[in-house]
Write a protein that holds these residues in place. Structure first.
Motif, PDB file in Angstrom:
ATOM      1  N   ASN B 176       0.884  -1.168   0.000  1.00 14.33           N
ATOM      2  CA  ASN B 176       0.000   0.000   0.000  1.00 14.33           C
ATOM      3  C   ASN B 176       0.914   1.208   0.000  1.00 14.33           C
ATOM      4  O   ASN B 176       1.651   1.458   0.956  1.00 14.33           O
ATOM      5  CB  ASN B 176      -0.929   0.028   1.211  1.00 14.33           C
ATOM      6  N   ALA B 177       0.867   1.964  -1.104  1.00 10.29           N
ATOM      7  CA  ALA B 177       1.882   2.999  -1.350  1.00 10.29           C
ATOM      8  C   ALA B 177       1.655   4.300  -0.585  1.00 10.29           C
ATOM      9  O   ALA B 177       2.470   5.214  -0.679  1.00 10.29           O
ATOM     10  CB  ALA B 177       1.965   3.278  -2.846  1.00 10.29           C
ATOM     11  N   THR B 178       0.566   4.389   0.176  1.00  5.51           N
ATOM     12  CA  THR B 178       0.233   5.682   0.775  1.00  5.51           C
ATOM     13  C   THR B 178       1.410   6.333   1.521  1.00  5.51           C
ATOM     14  O   THR B 178       1.713   7.504   1.307  1.00  5.51           O
ATOM     15  CB  THR B 178      -0.970   5.552   1.722  1.00  5.51           C
ATOM     16  N   THR B 180       4.622   5.743   1.292  1.00  7.78           N
ATOM     17  CA  THR B 180       5.695   6.067   0.357  1.00  7.78           C
ATOM     18  C   THR B 180       5.382   7.369  -0.364  1.00  7.78           C
ATOM     19  O   THR B 180       6.246   8.231  -0.523  1.00  7.78           O
ATOM     20  CB  THR B 180       5.827   4.933  -0.684  1.00  7.78           C
ATOM     21  N   LEU B 181       4.144   7.503  -0.815  1.00 12.13           N
ATOM     22  CA  LEU B 181       3.753   8.697  -1.566  1.00 12.13           C
ATOM     23  C   LEU B 181       3.801   9.933  -0.671  1.00 12.13           C
ATOM     24  O   LEU B 181       4.271  10.995  -1.062  1.00 12.13           O
ATOM     25  CB  LEU B 181       2.345   8.522  -2.142  1.00 12.13           C
ATOM     26  N   LYS B 182       3.301   9.746   0.559  1.00  9.23           N
ATOM     27  CA  LYS B 182       3.237  10.875   1.504  1.00  9.23           C
ATOM     28  C   LYS B 182       4.615  11.429   1.860  1.00  9.23           C
ATOM     29  O   LYS B 182       4.748  12.607   2.175  1.00  9.23           O
ATOM     30  CB  LYS B 182       2.553  10.407   2.795  1.00  9.23           C
ATOM     31  N   ASN B 184       6.884  12.189   0.058  1.00 13.16           N
ATOM     32  CA  ASN B 184       7.372  13.190  -0.903  1.00 13.16           C
ATOM     33  C   ASN B 184       6.489  14.434  -0.962  1.00 13.16           C
ATOM     34  O   ASN B 184       6.353  15.063  -2.007  1.00 13.16           O
ATOM     35  CB  ASN B 184       7.464  12.557  -2.284  1.00 13.16           C
ATOM     36  N   ILE B 185       5.929  14.788   0.170  1.00 14.09           N
ATOM     37  CA  ILE B 185       4.926  15.843   0.193  1.00 14.09           C
ATOM     38  C   ILE B 185       5.455  17.166  -0.381  1.00 14.09           C
ATOM     39  O   ILE B 185       4.738  17.886  -1.078  1.00 14.09           O
ATOM     40  CB  ILE B 185       4.359  15.998   1.631  1.00 14.09           C
ATOM     41  N   ILE B 188       5.413  16.999  -4.059  1.00 16.74           N
ATOM     42  CA  ILE B 188       4.020  17.028  -4.538  1.00 16.74           C
ATOM     43  C   ILE B 188       3.526  18.470  -4.598  1.00 16.74           C
ATOM     44  O   ILE B 188       2.927  18.901  -5.584  1.00 16.74           O
ATOM     45  CB  ILE B 188       3.102  16.188  -3.612  1.00 16.74           C
TER      46      ILE B 188
END
Ligand code: SF4
Lengths: 481, 197
Positions: B176-178, B180-182, B184-185, B188
């Motif tokens: 669940n990539a959440t 990982t994605l977060k 890089n805020i 983003i």
């Protein structure tokens, strides 16, 4: 980033060999992740009631926020009854689902096109209609037919609920680039042959799994000549061919459609945006992973005979026999004969129908209703047929009524409904009963799709459904033109 | 996060035969009206397991010999159609921990990945062999090793495949990539500003 893209495109075309897919991807790429995937920014996020409640619940559980609420827009389409949109809905589950969405959009500050806005409708109809859908965007929605928006030259694709949550929280997704297949449709379409027939032919030719791993770029003279609404019908069904993304390079037809729509850029901003839109078109000598050519001159009105959208034939053809198929596909084909109750090598034309459904995100726009109305004008629907005409949005409904189309439908004996997904998937009161056969303008002829576990669906264009409704059986619409 | 790492999966298998099995078959739309995923396991293949008269069909999931199976063997283009995560959730909540098949719809396999179910790919020959074995010896356990991408059963070892970025995600517990994605805020927010629209 934008500047780079424009610069690149201003160079002599021989230097640049990029597809729209590459350019839009690069413009939205945030970074490369440890997995090797790219983190891709999602410019526009559309949501509806069915695939979001669990995403919002997890947001609340983890006390998280929606990062850019202004990039998400909501509507209600799947569960909404189309006989009357009045609240509370009779179905308590549907009512609970609608209330959940209302609470969530309020709590997180998301713009919601509910019934009272007079802009509600099927999410893939209202995005373009409101000018939200534009070229060069990345668009995600918890719905597989998000591919529809690719008609504008955007990368638009369906996502699951976990991904909806990721987009709400981070406005990004972890993705890998797809390969790009160019599908050119050459020549001219005959009278009575529509966008729906073109896409059914493409899926029949390439198969329902042919697009796995690919984005489809549609082009060629037939596609170039199409209106935006026709292009949306094409891209809508990319997913039926296994391609998560289908797109068409933007052109003057695209820009003319967008201009003056509510959320579209206006004045000088429009002109400036247009430069970006022009810059992301596939280069003339773009390199594709694969190329397919379909001769548009040869196409005839198409109908499905089986349980996948690839099981399609020309209306005057016979249902294929088992040995027309690869060994691997034969079990699905046998399943299809059994389920549909059809005999191989027999004609499909003349097959009696019980229901005629004109609607869905594939074919519920004003031009679809106009084509159906042309056929139904001064005609009577066969007494054995129950016919439903369901506009894709409240705006389409008003436009149709302004043109008097509803009077044509009603006079012919069809039901004129409120906007929603209706019998496309039957999460609302509109559904087949028992093993009824439905001539349908929707996109899926899966077993049980229209709400009865033995119900049967035959996909075709709106004009073909109208003709079948009059005859009471599958018929060649060209005899009506 | 180590408890999220998925490296080995073992269990008995159940074959779901046929190609192009769509998400409407995996879970009919009427069950999507629930606003949680909690009960989705009860609806897996509902209309195929239940005849119109309410009796149970001979669908593999109804057969006692496949009770308790935690690995599903499927054909080609499994999970085509709708993006409904309910289909993947139904599989998970029924008790399936991995799927082995020839090919999958991308949205469905992505949904499975996001909730921790690897959708593994085998060649048609191996798929047929595994189906045959599951039918004949339903209790024989399968051992899946995501590090070596192999599957072992009854003394035989077969190659399996999985996109390498997903293999990485399962082995590292980041399926669940959440998070990982977060992480890089800042990037983003920068991208949000840079976008030409
Ligand atoms: S009209 Fe049908 S295919 Fe389109 S969004 Fe609604 S349910 Fe899905």
């Amino acid at each position: 980033m934008l500047q780079n893209t424009i610069l690149k495109n201003n160079m002599p075309t021989t230097m640049s060999q990029h597809t729209l897919y590459d350019k839009v991807w690069d413009t939205h790429k945030v970074t490369t992740l440890a997995t090797g995937q790219d983190q891709l920014f999602i410019g526009l996020h559309l949501i509806h009631e069915v695939t979001t409640p669990q995403a919002f619940s997890s947001l609340k559980e983890s006390d998280s926020k929606v990062i850019f609420p202004h990039r998400t827009f909501a509507t209600v389409d799947h569960i909404i009854p189309t006989a009357s949109q009045a609240r509370p809905y009779q179905d308590a589950q549907a009512e609970a689902m609608a209330s959940a969405l209302e609470k969530n959009v309020k709590e997180f500050g998301i713009r919601f096109f509910d019934i009272s806005t007079a802009k509600q409708g099927i999410v893939h109809v209202i995005g373009p209609e409101l000018g939200l859908t534009r070229p060069g965007m990345t668009i995600a929605c918890g719905d597989s037919h998000t591919s529809t928006h690719g008609a504008f030259g955007s990368l638009a694709f369906g996502i699951g609920t976990s991904e909806v949550q990721m987009v709400l929280e981070t406005q990004t997704l972890a993705l890998k680039r797809l390969k790009v297949r160019r599908i050119s449709v050459t020549g001219n379409l005959q009278k009575g042959v529509y966008a729906k027939d073109v896409i059914l032919k493409i899926i029949q030719t390439l198969g329902v799994k042919g697009g796995i791993g690919y984005a489809y770029e549609f082009g060629g003279p037939v596609i170039d000549a199409m209106s935006m609404e026709e292009r949306m019908t094409i891209c809508n069904m990319s997913i039926e061919g296994g391609a998560r993304i289908g797109y068409i390079n933007p052109d003057e037809t695209t820009y003319a459609y967008i201009q003056n729509r509510e959320f579209a850029p206006k004045g000088p901003v429009f002109d400036q945006q247009k430069k970006y839109w022009e810059s992301i078109k596939s280069d003339l000598n773009a390199v594709y992973d694969d190329t397919v050519v379909i001769n548009g001159n040869d196409l005839t009105p198409m109908v499905t005979w089986g349980i996948t959208p690839g099981q399609a034939i020309g209306v005057n053809d016979n249902i294929p026999s088992l040995d027309d198929f690869d060994k691997d596909d034969q079990s699905t084909v046998e399943h299809a004969y059994r389920y549909m109750g059809f005999t191989p090598k027999s004609p499909i034309k003349g097959t009696p129908i019980n229901v005629a459904f004109i609607g869905s995100c594939t074919n519920s726009r004003i031009s679809d209703l106009r084509e159906a109305a042309k056929i139904l004008k001064n005609k009577t629907i066969h007494p054995n047929v129950r016919a439903l005409v369901v506009p894709g949005s409240q705006q389409v409904k008003r436009q149709a009524e302004a043109e008097g189309l509803h009077e044509i439908f009603k006079a012919a004996g069809a039901d004129w409904r409120e906007a929603g997904c209706s019998m496309c998937l039957a999460m609302n009161p509109d559904r087949l009963v028992g093993n009824e056969i439905c001539a349908s303008t929707s996109n899926r002829n899966f077993m049980g799709r229209q709400g009865s576990s033995t119900g049967r669906t035959i996909l075709m264009s709106p004009a073909m459904v109208a003709a079948a409704a009059i005859e009471g059986c599958i018929t060649d619409v060209r005899e009506y033109l | 996060m180590t408890n999220l790492e998925i490296k080995h999966i073992a269990g008995a298998s159940v074959p779901i035969q046929g190609n192009d099995i769509d998400t409407d078959r995996i879970i009919p739309a009427r069950f999507l009206k629930e606003i949680t995923f909690e009960h989705m396991g009860n609806y897996l293949f509902h209309d195929e397991r239940m005849a119109p008269d309410g009796s149970q069909t001979d669908h593999p999931l109804n057969l006692p010999k496949f009770k308790g199976a935690s690995i599903m063997i499927v054909g080609n283009n499994f999970g085509c159609g709708s993006s409904r995560e309910h289909a993947a959730q139904a599989v998970l909540r029924y008790g399936i921990k991995a799927i082995i098949g020839e090919s999958y719809s991308e949205i469905f396999s992505g949904n499975c990945k996001n909730i921790g179910i690897p959708t593994l790919i085998v060649t048609p020959i191996i798929q047929k062999a595994l189906t045959k074995m599951a039918l004949a010896f339903p209790d024989a356990p399968l051992h899946i090793d995501l590090e070596t991408l192999t599957l072992t059963t009854s003394g035989n070892t077969y190659p399996i495949s999985l996109p390498k970025e997903w293999q990485h995600a399962f082995l590292n517990g980041t399926w669940n990539a959440t998070y990982t994605l977060k992480a890089n805020i800042a990037l983003i927010k920068q991208k949000d500003q840079e976008l030409p629209y």
